[in-house]
Design a protein around this motif. Structure first.
Motif, PDB file in Angstrom:
ATOM      1  N   ALA A 187     -41.321 -50.280 -34.971  1.00  0.00           N
ATOM      2  CA  ALA A 187     -42.694 -49.831 -35.227  1.00  0.00           C
ATOM      3  C   ALA A 187     -42.641 -48.519 -35.988  1.00  0.00           C
ATOM      4  O   ALA A 187     -41.804 -47.656 -35.708  1.00  0.00           O
ATOM      5  CB  ALA A 187     -43.465 -49.666 -33.924  1.00  0.00           C
ATOM      6  N   TYR A 188     -43.546 -48.380 -36.958  1.00  0.00           N
ATOM      7  CA  TYR A 188     -43.561 -47.207 -37.832  1.00  0.00           C
ATOM      8  C   TYR A 188     -44.989 -46.751 -38.102  1.00  0.00           C
ATOM      9  O   TYR A 188     -45.933 -47.555 -38.047  1.00  0.00           O
ATOM     10  CB  TYR A 188     -42.946 -47.533 -39.199  1.00  0.00           C
ATOM     11  N   VAL A 189     -45.115 -45.474 -38.440  1.00  0.00           N
ATOM     12  CA  VAL A 189     -46.324 -44.971 -39.083  1.00  0.00           C
ATOM     13  C   VAL A 189     -45.886 -44.203 -40.332  1.00  0.00           C
ATOM     14  O   VAL A 189     -44.802 -43.601 -40.363  1.00  0.00           O
ATOM     15  CB  VAL A 189     -47.156 -44.047 -38.159  1.00  0.00           C
ATOM     16  N   GLY A 190     -46.699 -44.253 -41.349  1.00  0.00           N
ATOM     17  CA  GLY A 190     -46.380 -43.542 -42.589  1.00  0.00           C
ATOM     18  C   GLY A 190     -47.596 -43.511 -43.486  1.00  0.00           C
ATOM     19  O   GLY A 190     -48.594 -44.201 -43.237  1.00  0.00           O
ATOM     20  N   GLU A 191     -47.520 -42.713 -44.540  1.00  0.00           N
ATOM     21  CA  GLU A 191     -48.626 -42.569 -45.473  1.00  0.00           C
ATOM     22  C   GLU A 191     -48.300 -43.264 -46.791  1.00  0.00           C
ATOM     23  O   GLU A 191     -47.218 -43.063 -47.358  1.00  0.00           O
ATOM     24  CB  GLU A 191     -48.909 -41.086 -45.729  1.00  0.00           C
ATOM     25  N   ILE A 192     -49.242 -44.082 -47.256  1.00  0.00           N
ATOM     26  CA  ILE A 192     -49.102 -44.752 -48.544  1.00  0.00           C
ATOM     27  C   ILE A 192     -49.919 -43.985 -49.572  1.00  0.00           C
ATOM     28  O   ILE A 192     -51.142 -43.832 -49.419  1.00  0.00           O
ATOM     29  CB  ILE A 192     -49.569 -46.215 -48.470  1.00  0.00           C
ATOM     30  N   VAL A 193     -49.238 -43.481 -50.588  1.00  0.00           N
ATOM     31  CA  VAL A 193     -49.884 -42.699 -51.646  1.00  0.00           C
ATOM     32  C   VAL A 193     -50.090 -43.617 -52.854  1.00  0.00           C
ATOM     33  O   VAL A 193     -49.123 -44.069 -53.472  1.00  0.00           O
ATOM     34  CB  VAL A 193     -49.024 -41.490 -52.040  1.00  0.00           C
ATOM     35  N   PHE A 194     -51.344 -43.880 -53.180  1.00  0.00           N
ATOM     36  CA  PHE A 194     -51.662 -44.784 -54.282  1.00  0.00           C
ATOM     37  C   PHE A 194     -51.780 -44.017 -55.602  1.00  0.00           C
ATOM     38  O   PHE A 194     -52.173 -42.852 -55.629  1.00  0.00           O
ATOM     39  CB  PHE A 194     -52.970 -45.528 -53.997  1.00  0.00           C
ATOM     40  N   GLY A 195     -51.394 -44.710 -56.669  1.00  0.00           N
ATOM     41  CA  GLY A 195     -51.525 -44.130 -58.004  1.00  0.00           C
ATOM     42  C   GLY A 195     -50.237 -43.578 -58.578  1.00  0.00           C
ATOM     43  O   GLY A 195     -50.177 -43.259 -59.768  1.00  0.00           O
ATOM     44  N   VAL A 196     -49.203 -43.466 -57.754  1.00  0.00           N
ATOM     45  CA  VAL A 196     -47.927 -42.917 -58.219  1.00  0.00           C
ATOM     46  C   VAL A 196     -46.784 -43.800 -57.723  1.00  0.00           C
ATOM     47  O   VAL A 196     -46.668 -44.062 -56.529  1.00  0.00           O
ATOM     48  CB  VAL A 196     -47.707 -41.476 -57.721  1.00  0.00           C
ATOM     49  N   GLU A 197     -45.948 -44.250 -58.662  1.00  0.00           N
ATOM     50  CA  GLU A 197     -44.747 -44.996 -58.316  1.00  0.00           C
ATOM     51  C   GLU A 197     -43.519 -44.113 -58.513  1.00  0.00           C
ATOM     52  O   GLU A 197     -43.492 -43.265 -59.404  1.00  0.00           O
ATOM     53  CB  GLU A 197     -44.616 -46.245 -59.198  1.00  0.00           C
TER      54      GLU A 197
END
Length: 291
Positions: free
Chosen positions: A74-84
């Protein structure tokens, strides 16, 4: 003539809350020093920038790591959209940008539910530890080499998105099978939404039944009994007579319950782990030394 290895004298399972900035191997080295024990290993790598639950085995408990490694995570994390990025996380170099200033949670969740939950296939990132033709992918990546990677089946039990104070960042909570790459889930979601994304601030909250609630720093984590390594398996208690057969690796009639079975003696010590053998019998996968 090389030095003879000193037999392990310290045994158990440590649930470590891995700090950021160190590798999983670094944590193993810390516990080797702390417990003055060479026979130490971990049950599932965390990236240097990631934090959270890292299960470490000491002494004869290392024989049981396979039963930790194969459990769900199980994990938690932040997905940052717009940048690869080239590593699919915040540590990598930016490779592309997209106009994704605001990502609606409902739309992103609908895409997750449609494509990224259940049994899926992932292409491992180039920064992973998987070996291709005898060389680890992250070693090839450091040399600037990218190779074809076959997709691997994984299972995503749940994948929930929540808003944050940043319009282009969503908090993700994921429960998944062993071998899942959360950074790949983030990148795939970015592509599904018509742009790109990367992962940051990944934290593992559980490995099977090992959770953050019982984890401690490498300097303070408790050394749990060896038997904790098989806490997810069905338990079988046997008599002293049968225990003697178990310690000799004998094939025995299979027990009720779901295999593999964790076999305990009358003194509460873990003797072995057994698996099915033929239609009605069971054989040892691991016999745990009792000295």
């Amino acid at each position: 003539m090389g030095r003879r290895k000193r037999p392990a004298t310290t045994h158990g399972i440590a649930v470590v809350d891995k700090p950021a900035g160190v590798t999983s191997h670094d944590v193993v080295a810390m516990l080797r020093k702390r417990f003055d024990e060479r026979q130490v290993g971990h049950g599932g790598t965390l990236d240097p920038s990631a934090t959270g639950v890292l299960v470490v085995a000491v002494g004869k408990a290392t024989k049981l790591l396979r039963f930790v490694e194969k459990t769900s995570k199980a994990y938690v994390g932040e997905i940052v959209f717009g940048v690869e990025t080239d590593s699919l996380d915040a540590d990598g170099e930016v490779t592309a940008t997209h106009d994704m200033d605001e990502v609606p949670v409902a739309a992103a969740q609908a895409m997750v539910d449609a494509h990224l939950v259940g049994d899926i296939e992932q292409i491992p990132p180039m920064v992973s530890a998987i070996k291709i033709d005898g060389k680890r992918l992250h070693e090839l990546a450091r040399e600037g080499i990218e190779v074809e990677r076959p997709p691997r089946p994984v299972t995503i039990h749940s994948f929930t998105l929540m808003p944050t104070e940043e319009p282009n960042v969503l908090l993700a909570a994921v429960e998944c099978s062993s071998g899942t790459y959360i950074r790949t889930l983030a990148a795939d979601l970015g592509h599904l939404l018509g742009g790109g994304a990367h992962l940051r601030n990944l934290r593992r909250t559980a490995v099977g039944r090992f959770t953050l609630g019982e984890a401690g720093s490498p300097d303070e984590c408790e050394l749990l009994p060896v038997a904790e390594a098989v806490r997810t398996l069905d338990r079988v208690d046997v008599t002293e007579q049968v225990g003697g057969l178990v310690m000799n690796g004998r094939v025995l009639p299979a027990w009720d319950g779901a295999p593999p079975w964790a076999v305990f003696g009358p003194d509460e010590s873990l003797l072995a782990v057994y698996e099915p053998h033929g239609a009605h019998d069971a054989k040892p996968m691991v016999v745990v030394p009792q000295t």
